[in-house]
Design an enzyme around this catalytic site. Structure first.
Site, short mmCIF file in Angstrom:
data_model
loop_
_atom_site.label_atom_id
_atom_site.label_comp_id
_atom_site.label_asym_id
_atom_site.label_seq_id
_atom_site.Cartn_x
_atom_site.Cartn_y
_atom_site.Cartn_z
N GLU A 66 35.23 -32.57 -99.60
CA GLU A 66 33.98 -32.39 -100.34
C GLU A 66 34.04 -31.08 -101.15
O GLU A 66 34.25 -30.01 -100.59
CB GLU A 66 32.78 -32.34 -99.38
CG GLU A 66 31.45 -32.31 -100.13
CD GLU A 66 30.23 -32.18 -99.21
OE1 GLU A 66 30.25 -31.32 -98.33
OE2 GLU A 66 29.27 -32.94 -99.42
N CYS A 80 24.54 -34.65 -101.92
CA CYS A 80 25.50 -35.20 -100.95
C CYS A 80 25.95 -36.60 -101.34
O CYS A 80 27.02 -37.05 -100.94
CB CYS A 80 24.88 -35.21 -99.57
SG CYS A 80 23.29 -36.07 -99.54
N GLU A 116 22.65 -35.20 -90.81
CA GLU A 116 22.91 -35.73 -92.16
C GLU A 116 23.89 -34.75 -92.80
O GLU A 116 23.50 -33.63 -93.14
CB GLU A 116 21.61 -35.80 -92.97
CG GLU A 116 20.50 -36.64 -92.34
CD GLU A 116 20.70 -38.14 -92.51
OE1 GLU A 116 21.71 -38.56 -93.11
OE2 GLU A 116 19.85 -38.90 -92.01
N LYS A 161 13.55 -24.22 -90.16
CA LYS A 161 14.44 -23.13 -90.58
C LYS A 161 15.13 -23.59 -91.85
O LYS A 161 16.15 -24.28 -91.82
CB LYS A 161 15.46 -22.84 -89.47
CG LYS A 161 16.00 -21.43 -89.41
CD LYS A 161 16.73 -20.95 -90.64
CE LYS A 161 18.13 -21.49 -90.81
NZ LYS A 161 18.70 -21.19 -92.16
P1 NAD Z 1 25.21 -25.47 -94.39
O1 NAD Z 1 25.73 -26.34 -93.32
O2 NAD Z 1 25.95 -24.26 -94.75
O3 NAD Z 1 23.71 -24.98 -94.05
C1 NAD Z 1 22.67 -25.88 -93.78
C2 NAD Z 1 21.62 -25.20 -92.92
O4 NAD Z 1 22.18 -24.91 -91.65
C3 NAD Z 1 21.12 -23.86 -93.48
O5 NAD Z 1 19.74 -23.75 -93.22
C4 NAD Z 1 21.89 -22.85 -92.63
O6 NAD Z 1 21.26 -21.59 -92.51
C5 NAD Z 1 21.94 -23.56 -91.29
N1 NAD Z 1 23.02 -23.14 -90.39
C6 NAD Z 1 24.21 -22.59 -90.70
N2 NAD Z 1 24.92 -22.36 -89.58
C7 NAD Z 1 24.15 -22.78 -88.53
C8 NAD Z 1 24.34 -22.82 -87.13
N3 NAD Z 1 25.47 -22.38 -86.55
N4 NAD Z 1 23.35 -23.32 -86.36
C9 NAD Z 1 22.22 -23.79 -86.92
N5 NAD Z 1 21.98 -23.78 -88.26
C10 NAD Z 1 22.95 -23.28 -89.04
O7 NAD Z 1 25.02 -26.43 -95.65
P2 NAD Z 1 24.60 -26.02 -97.12
O8 NAD Z 1 25.74 -25.32 -97.77
O9 NAD Z 1 23.27 -25.36 -97.08
O10 NAD Z 1 24.39 -27.46 -97.79
C11 NAD Z 1 25.40 -28.19 -98.39
C12 NAD Z 1 25.90 -29.29 -97.48
O11 NAD Z 1 24.83 -30.11 -97.07
C13 NAD Z 1 26.91 -30.20 -98.16
O12 NAD Z 1 27.97 -30.46 -97.29
C14 NAD Z 1 26.10 -31.47 -98.41
O13 NAD Z 1 26.86 -32.64 -98.50
C15 NAD Z 1 25.20 -31.48 -97.22
N6 NAD Z 1 24.02 -32.30 -97.46
C16 NAD Z 1 23.92 -33.50 -96.81
C17 NAD Z 1 22.83 -34.32 -97.05
C18 NAD Z 1 22.69 -35.65 -96.34
O14 NAD Z 1 21.60 -36.22 -96.38
N7 NAD Z 1 23.73 -36.19 -95.72
C19 NAD Z 1 21.83 -33.92 -97.94
C20 NAD Z 1 21.97 -32.69 -98.57
C21 NAD Z 1 23.07 -31.88 -98.33
#
Ligand code: NAD
Length: 483
Positions: free
Chosen positions: A387, A284, A250, A175
């Site tokens: 962040e 990130c 992550e 997803k």
């Molecule tokens: P997000 O948490 O909003 O969304 C990530 C994914 O989760 C999307 O596919 C979204 O549709 C899904 N999602 C949202 N709500 C959900 C739920 N209740 N249940 C299951 N899935 C759900 O994050 P984003 O805005 O897409 O990405 C940015 C964030 O990701 C930043 O905080 C960044 O630091 C982090 N990030 C971390 C890493 C790492 O390796 N630690 C790498 C890249 C990004």
């Protein structure tokens, strides 16, 4: 309307319309143009994908790891043939510069499949001898793997999960982020073209609530690998825990870049600017807090501001562009609200602070923020500890290593960091004092795919990468045979 791509789900080897009449619209970050729409899939679509993955599980698990490694190489080869398409789609969908999409996103997505194919061929399970018995560890697939990914490195991060999940014999329901669906669909096309058995890889588009949450709570999904924000990660953890699913999270970061007094500013400044602003600061691992020894504070800040002023911000499709647009209007507004907050918290905006001056008219409806450097904030202020995930860095002086470590650890996050110094020994010793999963000395995002990747504190749970991924995406079973 004809230029808008309509994407479908890929379930059991077929492209299927979703069981819902709603669409999610996808916009180009650079100019706000409507470029694609994806189905707003529901729990019924997730159910269908999980059923397909379950049906395919036994046959896939029965292949040898070497046979599955061959499949990964086949996918890598087919993906590589479409690498330029991956780069173009990723740049269009995320607003990132095309040069970055080519060198990082497209290249790494192929490399992820090749790397895990190689890992599979080298994989040896352990044997532990006792005086009267032999223990043999067998690595079994976990089952159906639910893979959820964010928008900042769409195919790079999806392939980082798909490859080891398939290698270890799991079947997959992916997803991807609803904001960047394009290259996940391209991967499904590649997988269809190479003829991977039906149901081994399934793709469901949609948002977090309607598609992500049913995946994390599905009783037949045995493992969740999630990359995204910390707040979402908390929800995912709650949802996955009642079924005792294997879970890797992550999450977000607020990483420190530490500049010691002995740093070679001239030679290191390019690396420090890259650590601050790569992908518009939407990595990130980006160093969004720069801690500078007080004795070189003014000299460093002058060099840093000069280097930032020289960055080329503009059309992501232009080969020379270094910084593109932010992912969405909502995310740009969040970043701008933090810049407002910085001023309320007593910060000085040394450069940036809003849309880039002189952005061509064609991009006026895009989501732009120029690289922003903020001085004068307390290290424990909200802007210095939360962040922001944009092209914004805060600057902080320190008087000795102990104070730098204290400031670096003054946040609930613990993902990464970097230390810049001529004294490798002192830098390495300092690295061990920082509460983060990954620290670089005199470099940043210098990745060896064999090493553990992950965060501590609110930056995540578990490790992926190399043998850590192979362990996470499998169940280690011990068989003890008495002599
Ligand atoms: P997000 O948490 O909003 O969304 C990530 C994914 O989760 C999307 O596919 C979204 O549709 C899904 N999602 C949202 N709500 C959900 C739920 N209740 N249940 C299951 N899935 C759900 O994050 P984003 O805005 O897409 O990405 C940015 C964030 O990701 C930043 O905080 C960044 O630091 C982090 N990030 C971390 C890493 C790492 O390796 N630690 C790498 C890249 C990004």
């Amino acid at each position: 309307m004809s230029d808008i791509t309509e994407l479908s789900n890929f379930i059991n080897g077929e492209w299927r319309p979703a069981n819902c009449e709603h669409w999610i619209e996808d916009y180009s970050p650079a100019n706000g143009a409507h470029i694609a729409r994806i189905p707003c899939s529901s729990s019924e679509d997730i159910d269908a994908a999980v059923e397909a993955a379950l049906d395919a599980a036994d046959n896939w698990a029965n292949l040898s790891i070497a046979e599955r490694a061959d499949w990964l190489d086949t996918i890598a080869g087919a993906l590589e043939e479409r690498a330029e398409e991956v780069a173009q789609l990723e740049s269009l969908d995320t607003g990132k510069p095309i040069s970055l999409a080519r060198s990082v996103d497209a290249a790494r997505s192929v490399a992820n499949f090749r790397f895990f194919a190689e890992q599979g061929r080298e994989f040896e399970s352990e044997v532990f001898e006792m005086s009267d018995a032999t223990n043999r560890v067998v690595y079994k697939p976990v089952g159906v793997a639910g893979l959820i990914t964010p928008w900042n490195l769409p195919l790079y991060l999806l392939s980082w999960k798909v490859a080891p999940a398939l290698l270890m014999g799991n079947t997959v329901v992916a997803k991807p982020s609803e904001m960047t669906p394009m290259t996940a669909s391209l991967l499904a096309e590649v997988i269809e073209d190479v003829g991977l058995p039906r149901g081994v890889f399934n793709l469901v588009h949609g948002n977090g609530i309607d598609a992500g949450a049913p995946l994390t709570s599905h009783p037949d999904v045995n493992l969740i690998s999630f990359t995204g924000g910390t707040t979402t990660g908390r929800e995912v953890a709650k949802s996955a825990s009642s079924g005792f699913k294997k879970l890797s999270l992550e999450l977000g970061g607020k990483n420190a870049t530490i500049i010691r007094a002995d740093v070679d500013i001239e030679n290191m400044i390019h690396g420090i600017v890259r650590a601050s602003f790569l992908n518009q600061g939407q990595v990130c691992l980006c160093g969004s807090r720069i801690l500078i020894h007080e004795s070189i504070y003014d000299t460093f800040v002058e060099a840093f501001l000069n280097a930032v002023a020289n960055m080329v911000v503009g059309d992501p499709a232009d080969e020379g562009t270094e910084l593109g647009a932010l992912i969405s209007a909502a995310h740009r507004d969040k970043v701008l609200s933090y810049i407002d907050l910085a001023e309320e918290e007593g910060g000085d905006i040394l450069c940036g602070g809003g849309a880039p001056v002189g952005i061509p008219q064609a991009f006026e409806n895009g989501y732009w923020v120029s690289p922003t450097v903020i001085d004068g904030l307390a290290p424990d202020s909200r802007c210095s500890t939360e962040e922001i995930f944009g092209p914004v860095v805060t600057l902080h002086p320190f008087s000795d290593d102990e104070e730098a470590i204290e400031i670096a650890n003054m946040t609930d996050y613990g993902l990464a960091g970097s230390i810049w110094t001529a004294d490798i020994e002192a830098g390495s010793a300092m690295a061990e004092q920082i509460d983060s999963g990954m620290i670089w000395v005199n470099c940043w995002l210098h990745r060896d795919l064999r090493v553990p990747f992950g965060g501590v504190k609110n930056s995540g749970v578990g490790r992926e990468g190399g043998r850590w991924s192979l362990g996470f995406f499998s169940e280690a079973i011990n068989i003890c045979v008495k002599h």
